[in-house]
Design a protein around this motif. Structure first.
Motif, short mmCIF file in Angstrom:
data_model
loop_
_atom_site.label_atom_id
_atom_site.label_comp_id
_atom_site.label_asym_id
_atom_site.label_seq_id
_atom_site.Cartn_x
_atom_site.Cartn_y
_atom_site.Cartn_z
N PHE A 73 -31.09 118.86 -36.40
CA PHE A 73 -30.22 119.04 -36.03
C PHE A 73 -28.89 118.13 -36.54
CE2 PHE A 73 -26.26 119.05 -33.51
CZ PHE A 73 -25.92 120.07 -32.95
N THR A 74 -29.55 116.79 -36.42
CA THR A 74 -28.36 115.68 -37.32
C THR A 74 -28.08 116.00 -39.22
OG1 THR A 74 -28.70 114.17 -35.53
CG2 THR A 74 -27.13 113.56 -37.77
N ALA A 75 -29.31 116.19 -39.13
CA ALA A 75 -29.09 116.39 -40.83
C ALA A 75 -28.15 117.48 -41.27
CB ALA A 75 -30.97 116.34 -41.76
N VAL A 76 -28.65 118.87 -40.78
CA VAL A 76 -28.35 119.78 -40.84
C VAL A 76 -26.36 120.49 -40.33
CG1 VAL A 76 -28.14 122.73 -40.42
CG2 VAL A 76 -29.63 121.43 -40.77
N LYS A 77 -26.14 119.24 -39.01
CA LYS A 77 -24.97 119.80 -38.87
C LYS A 77 -23.17 117.99 -40.13
CE LYS A 77 -24.29 115.52 -36.01
NZ LYS A 77 -23.70 115.33 -34.85
N GLY A 80 -22.90 120.34 -43.32
CA GLY A 80 -22.15 121.80 -43.07
C GLY A 80 -20.94 121.04 -42.62
N ALA A 81 -20.82 119.74 -41.93
CA ALA A 81 -19.42 118.87 -41.45
C ALA A 81 -18.59 118.54 -43.40
CB ALA A 81 -19.75 117.66 -41.10
N ALA A 82 -19.68 117.38 -44.20
CA ALA A 82 -19.58 117.49 -45.31
C ALA A 82 -18.93 118.55 -46.42
CB ALA A 82 -20.73 116.88 -45.99
N TYR A 83 -19.77 119.82 -45.98
CA TYR A 83 -19.36 121.31 -46.91
C TYR A 83 -17.69 121.19 -46.07
CZ TYR A 83 -19.37 125.13 -49.27
OH TYR A 83 -18.40 126.80 -50.09
N LEU A 84 -17.82 120.95 -44.85
CA LEU A 84 -16.17 121.80 -44.55
C LEU A 84 -14.90 121.33 -44.81
CD1 LEU A 84 -17.34 123.07 -41.01
CD2 LEU A 84 -16.32 124.26 -43.00
N VAL A 85 -15.21 119.17 -44.76
CA VAL A 85 -13.97 118.34 -45.20
C VAL A 85 -14.27 118.80 -46.92
CG1 VAL A 85 -14.09 115.57 -46.28
CG2 VAL A 85 -14.70 116.84 -44.12
N ASN A 126 -24.07 125.60 -40.67
CA ASN A 126 -23.06 125.19 -39.64
C ASN A 126 -24.12 125.46 -38.32
OD1 ASN A 126 -21.82 125.26 -36.87
ND2 ASN A 126 -20.21 126.38 -38.10
N PRO A 127 -24.99 124.38 -38.35
CA PRO A 127 -26.21 124.50 -36.57
C PRO A 127 -25.64 124.77 -35.80
CG PRO A 127 -25.86 122.43 -37.05
CD PRO A 127 -24.56 122.93 -38.20
N LYS A 128 -24.19 124.81 -35.50
CA LYS A 128 -24.00 125.70 -34.30
C LYS A 128 -24.29 127.33 -34.50
CE LYS A 128 -20.06 124.10 -32.53
NZ LYS A 128 -18.99 124.05 -32.77
N VAL A 129 -24.22 128.34 -35.07
CA VAL A 129 -24.39 129.79 -35.35
C VAL A 129 -25.99 129.54 -35.06
CG1 VAL A 129 -24.31 131.22 -36.86
CG2 VAL A 129 -22.87 129.54 -37.34
N ALA A 203 -14.66 120.40 -38.52
CA ALA A 203 -15.58 119.51 -39.40
C ALA A 203 -16.37 118.74 -38.58
CB ALA A 203 -15.52 118.83 -40.96
N ILE A 204 -14.44 118.26 -38.07
CA ILE A 204 -14.92 116.69 -37.03
C ILE A 204 -15.33 116.79 -35.65
CG2 ILE A 204 -13.19 115.52 -35.40
CD1 ILE A 204 -11.64 115.76 -37.48
N ARG A 205 -15.03 118.46 -35.07
CA ARG A 205 -16.15 119.49 -34.87
C ARG A 205 -16.75 119.66 -34.03
NH1 ARG A 205 -12.83 124.67 -32.73
NH2 ARG A 205 -14.76 125.05 -31.85
#
Length: 211
Positions: A73-77, A80-85, A126-129, A203-205
């Motif tokens: 989860f942390t790896a994908v998160k 994903g956050a880096a891509y949104l940044v 986005n692992p939340k999806v 990305a922060i969220r």
């Protein structure tokens, strides 16, 4: 059908969830406003492809892995956050309006294939999806269903189809509005910065989301 129940409620709930604003909607609106409805539709198709990957992955149990494995989860998160940044900074640092003011030609439109990949990555990373599908869809599957994976894919396909209808309508509306409303170049510049800031906030969220 296929071991599901309350299909009408599922469709209504799915439509409301698709309408809720998020990174996918912002990307579609940004691309449509800058490059026309076809660009927005390309982003929408990429998002739809990403949703298909999430649906199949959840049906095969990959979402369960994200739920139980903190490392996965942390790896994908963080990816994903880096891509949104990256997307956010690209919008914040965009210099298109400055070039237009200086009389320089506008940058070449982004290829639809690249926009499609943007939509795909925004959704897939986005692992939340994935966790959403694991939490939401099973509520509409009959506990005694013989083929739960088939029921999951069936409901996921309905959700994605409805989502695509909304996404393409959003692309058309955004393109229409941008063509009919004369927006000063300075406003466009700040609009780009605002959209970039939204991506950074997403990305922060995502980064602070816990498993």
């Amino acid at each position: 059908m296929f071991g599901t129940h309350d299909l009408a409620l599922f469709i209504a709930s799915g439509l409301l969830l698709n309408i809720a604003p998020g990174p996918d909607s912002i990307l579609i609106m940004a691309r449509s406003a800058r490059q026309g409805w076809r660009a927005g539709s390309a982003a929408a198709l990429g998002i739809g492809a990403g949703t298909c990957i999430h649906v199949v992955g959840a049906a095969l149990g990959l979402s369960a892995l994200l739920t139980t494995s903190a490392m996965a989860f942390t790896a994908v998160k963080w990816i994903g956050a880096a891509y949104l940044v990256y997307l956010g900074l690209a919008m914040l640092l965009n210099r298109t309006t400055d070039k237009l003011k200086a009389g320089m030609p506008e940058a070449a439109p982004m290829a639809y294939s690249r926009i499609f990949i943007q939509g795909l990555l925004t959704n897939v990373l986005n692992p939340k999806v994935a966790l959403f599908f694991l939490a939401f869809v099973p509520q509409f599957i009959t506990p005694g269903a013989e083929h739960k994976a088939l029921a999951f894919v069936f409901l996921g396909a309905i959700f994605n189809f409805n989502g695509m209808l909304w996404c393409h309508l959003l692309a058309l509306f955004s393109a229409y509005a941008s063509q009919r409303i004369a927006v000063p170049a300075q406003w466009i510049k700040w609009l780009n910065r605002g959209i970039g800031a939204l991506f950074l906030s997403f990305a922060i969220r995502l980064a602070i989301t816990e498993n």
